[in-house]
Design a protein around this motif. Structure first.
Motif, PDB file in Angstrom:
ATOM      1  N   HIS A  38       0.815  -1.218   0.000  1.00 29.09           N
ATOM      2  CA  HIS A  38       0.000   0.000   0.000  1.00 29.09           C
ATOM      3  C   HIS A  38       0.847   1.266   0.000  1.00 29.09           C
ATOM      4  O   HIS A  38       0.636   2.165  -0.829  1.00 29.09           O
ATOM      5  CB  HIS A  38      -0.954  -0.012   1.201  1.00 29.09           C
ATOM      6  N   GLY A  39       1.808   1.354   0.907  1.00 26.29           N
ATOM      7  CA  GLY A  39       2.636   2.559   1.000  1.00 26.29           C
ATOM      8  C   GLY A  39       3.425   2.836  -0.268  1.00 26.29           C
ATOM      9  O   GLY A  39       3.314   3.930  -0.854  1.00 26.29           O
ATOM     10  N   PRO A  40       4.210   1.871  -0.752  1.00 29.30           N
ATOM     11  CA  PRO A  40       4.978   2.110  -1.970  1.00 29.30           C
ATOM     12  C   PRO A  40       4.106   2.370  -3.201  1.00 29.30           C
ATOM     13  O   PRO A  40       4.475   3.169  -4.063  1.00 29.30           O
ATOM     14  CB  PRO A  40       5.785   0.822  -2.143  1.00 29.30           C
ATOM     15  N   MET A  41       2.951   1.715  -3.273  1.00 32.03           N
ATOM     16  CA  MET A  41       2.077   1.967  -4.423  1.00 32.03           C
ATOM     17  C   MET A  41       1.507   3.380  -4.363  1.00 32.03           C
ATOM     18  O   MET A  41       1.411   4.057  -5.390  1.00 32.03           O
ATOM     19  CB  MET A  41       0.972   0.919  -4.507  1.00 32.03           C
ATOM     20  N   ASN A  42       1.139   3.841  -3.174  1.00 30.34           N
ATOM     21  CA  ASN A  42       0.665   5.224  -3.038  1.00 30.34           C
ATOM     22  C   ASN A  42       1.779   6.218  -3.345  1.00 30.34           C
ATOM     23  O   ASN A  42       1.528   7.266  -3.957  1.00 30.34           O
ATOM     24  CB  ASN A  42       0.103   5.467  -1.640  1.00 30.34           C
ATOM     25  N   ASP A  43       3.003   5.913  -2.918  1.00 32.78           N
ATOM     26  CA  ASP A  43       4.144   6.782  -3.227  1.00 32.78           C
ATOM     27  C   ASP A  43       4.358   6.865  -4.736  1.00 32.78           C
ATOM     28  O   ASP A  43       4.577   7.952  -5.283  1.00 32.78           O
ATOM     29  CB  ASP A  43       5.423   6.280  -2.556  1.00 32.78           C
ATOM     30  N   HIS A  44       4.302   5.721  -5.401  1.00 34.95           N
ATOM     31  CA  HIS A  44       4.464   5.691  -6.859  1.00 34.95           C
ATOM     32  C   HIS A  44       3.358   6.496  -7.543  1.00 34.95           C
ATOM     33  O   HIS A  44       3.616   7.275  -8.455  1.00 34.95           O
ATOM     34  CB  HIS A  44       4.458   4.239  -7.353  1.00 34.95           C
ATOM     35  N   LEU A  45       2.132   6.303  -7.062  1.00 35.74           N
ATOM     36  CA  LEU A  45       0.996   7.020  -7.632  1.00 35.74           C
ATOM     37  C   LEU A  45       1.167   8.537  -7.475  1.00 35.74           C
ATOM     38  O   LEU A  45       0.952   9.304  -8.424  1.00 35.74           O
ATOM     39  CB  LEU A  45      -0.289   6.552  -6.946  1.00 35.74           C
ATOM     40  N   ALA A  46       1.586   8.980  -6.305  1.00 42.91           N
ATOM     41  CA  ALA A  46       1.790  10.419  -6.068  1.00 42.91           C
ATOM     42  C   ALA A  46       2.892  10.972  -6.963  1.00 42.91           C
ATOM     43  O   ALA A  46       2.751  12.069  -7.528  1.00 42.91           O
ATOM     44  CB  ALA A  46       2.133  10.667  -4.602  1.00 42.91           C
ATOM     45  N   HIS A  47       3.966  10.203  -7.106  1.00 45.05           N
ATOM     46  CA  HIS A  47       5.080  10.638  -7.959  1.00 45.05           C
ATOM     47  C   HIS A  47       4.631  10.779  -9.412  1.00 45.05           C
ATOM     48  O   HIS A  47       4.929  11.779 -10.065  1.00 45.05           O
ATOM     49  CB  HIS A  47       6.241   9.636  -7.847  1.00 45.05           C
ATOM     50  N   ARG A  48       3.903   9.790  -9.900  1.00 48.58           N
ATOM     51  CA  ARG A  48       3.446   9.831 -11.295  1.00 48.58           C
ATOM     52  C   ARG A  48       2.384  10.913 -11.513  1.00 48.58           C
ATOM     53  O   ARG A  48       2.334  11.546 -12.559  1.00 48.58           O
ATOM     54  CB  ARG A  48       2.900   8.464 -11.707  1.00 48.58           C
ATOM     55  N   ALA A  50       2.276  13.725 -10.068  1.00 50.30           N
ATOM     56  CA  ALA A  50       2.927  15.040 -10.104  1.00 50.30           C
ATOM     57  C   ALA A  50       3.235  15.437 -11.539  1.00 50.30           C
ATOM     58  O   ALA A  50       3.278  16.619 -11.866  1.00 50.30           O
ATOM     59  CB  ALA A  50       4.207  15.013  -9.270  1.00 50.30           C
ATOM     60  N   GLU A  51       3.429  14.442 -12.389  1.00 44.90           N
ATOM     61  CA  GLU A  51       3.723  14.688 -13.808  1.00 44.90           C
ATOM     62  C   GLU A  51       2.470  14.626 -14.669  1.00 44.90           C
ATOM     63  O   GLU A  51       2.346  15.316 -15.662  1.00 44.90           O
ATOM     64  CB  GLU A  51       4.727  13.653 -14.304  1.00 44.90           C
ATOM     65  N   GLN A  52       1.540  13.735 -14.289  1.00 46.21           N
ATOM     66  CA  GLN A  52       0.305  13.532 -15.055  1.00 46.21           C
ATOM     67  C   GLN A  52      -0.826  13.291 -14.067  1.00 46.21           C
ATOM     68  O   GLN A  52      -0.971  12.198 -13.523  1.00 46.21           O
ATOM     69  CB  GLN A  52       0.463  12.338 -16.000  1.00 46.21           C
ATOM     70  N   VAL A  53      -1.631  14.301 -13.842  1.00 42.51           N
ATOM     71  CA  VAL A  53      -2.651  14.256 -12.788  1.00 42.51           C
ATOM     72  C   VAL A  53      -3.652  13.120 -12.981  1.00 42.51           C
ATOM     73  O   VAL A  53      -4.219  12.619 -12.013  1.00 42.51           O
ATOM     74  CB  VAL A  53      -3.361  15.623 -12.663  1.00 42.51           C
ATOM     75  N   SER A  54      -3.850  12.658 -14.185  1.00 44.34           N
ATOM     76  CA  SER A  54      -4.833  11.602 -14.447  1.00 44.34           C
ATOM     77  C   SER A  54      -4.241  10.194 -14.346  1.00 44.34           C
ATOM     78  O   SER A  54      -4.962   9.221 -14.572  1.00 44.34           O
ATOM     79  CB  SER A  54      -5.449  11.801 -15.833  1.00 44.34           C
ATOM     80  N   PHE A  55      -2.962  10.071 -13.985  1.00 41.98           N
ATOM     81  CA  PHE A  55      -2.329   8.750 -13.911  1.00 41.98           C
ATOM     82  C   PHE A  55      -3.051   7.873 -12.891  1.00 41.98           C
ATOM     83  O   PHE A  55      -3.458   8.325 -11.831  1.00 41.98           O
ATOM     84  CB  PHE A  55      -0.856   8.867 -13.526  1.00 41.98           C
ATOM     85  N   ALA A  56      -3.225   6.611 -13.237  1.00 47.05           N
ATOM     86  CA  ALA A  56      -3.885   5.661 -12.329  1.00 47.05           C
ATOM     87  C   ALA A  56      -3.191   4.310 -12.427  1.00 47.05           C
ATOM     88  O   ALA A  56      -2.671   3.940 -13.476  1.00 47.05           O
ATOM     89  CB  ALA A  56      -5.349   5.512 -12.695  1.00 47.05           C
ATOM     90  N   LEU A  57      -3.165   3.600 -11.326  1.00 51.70           N
ATOM     91  CA  LEU A  57      -2.688   2.220 -11.310  1.00 51.70           C
ATOM     92  C   LEU A  57      -3.864   1.256 -11.415  1.00 51.70           C
ATOM     93  O   LEU A  57      -3.679   0.059 -11.588  1.00 51.70           O
ATOM     94  CB  LEU A  57      -1.924   1.927 -10.005  1.00 51.70           C
ATOM     95  N   SER A  58      -5.060   1.795 -11.290  1.00 47.48           N
ATOM     96  CA  SER A  58      -6.279   1.001 -11.309  1.00 47.48           C
ATOM     97  C   SER A  58      -7.368   1.826 -11.986  1.00 47.48           C
ATOM     98  O   SER A  58      -8.100   2.565 -11.314  1.00 47.48           O
ATOM     99  CB  SER A  58      -6.672   0.651  -9.871  1.00 47.48           C
TER     100      SER A  58
END
Length: 81
Positions: A38-48, A50-58
């Motif tokens: 959960h933590g690393p996936m949320n960190d990755h999501l926040a990082h991505r 920052a560059e593309q607001v619509s980025f999603a892992l799901s």
């Protein structure tokens, strides 16, 4: 949303996942092997995002896409050493 499900995910469901993740991580104190996804996936999501607001892992807010699955597999393999 009128109802919950993959078409209408619960609002702030990540709060539920965060609580569950915290509980699981607390089991490490009892020598239970736990790998934090959960933590690393949320960190990755926040990082991505920052560059593309619509980025999603799901994209449907429930099922991970190929990047989400890859990230989970990587974290599990990393956690297993």
């Amino acid at each position: 949303a009128q109802e919950f499900g993959y078409k209408f995910p619960a609002i702030d469901y990540d709060d539920t996942l965060a609580n569950y993740s915290d509980w699981l991580l607390s089991l490490q104190e009892d020598r239970v092997a736990v790998i934090d996804l959960h933590g690393p996936m949320n960190d990755h999501l926040a990082h991505r995002r920052a560059e593309q607001v619509s980025f999603a892992l799901s994209p449907d807010a429930v099922h991970p896409d190929i990047t989400g699955h890859w990230l989970m597999a990587f974290l599990v393999l990393q956690g297993l050493g």
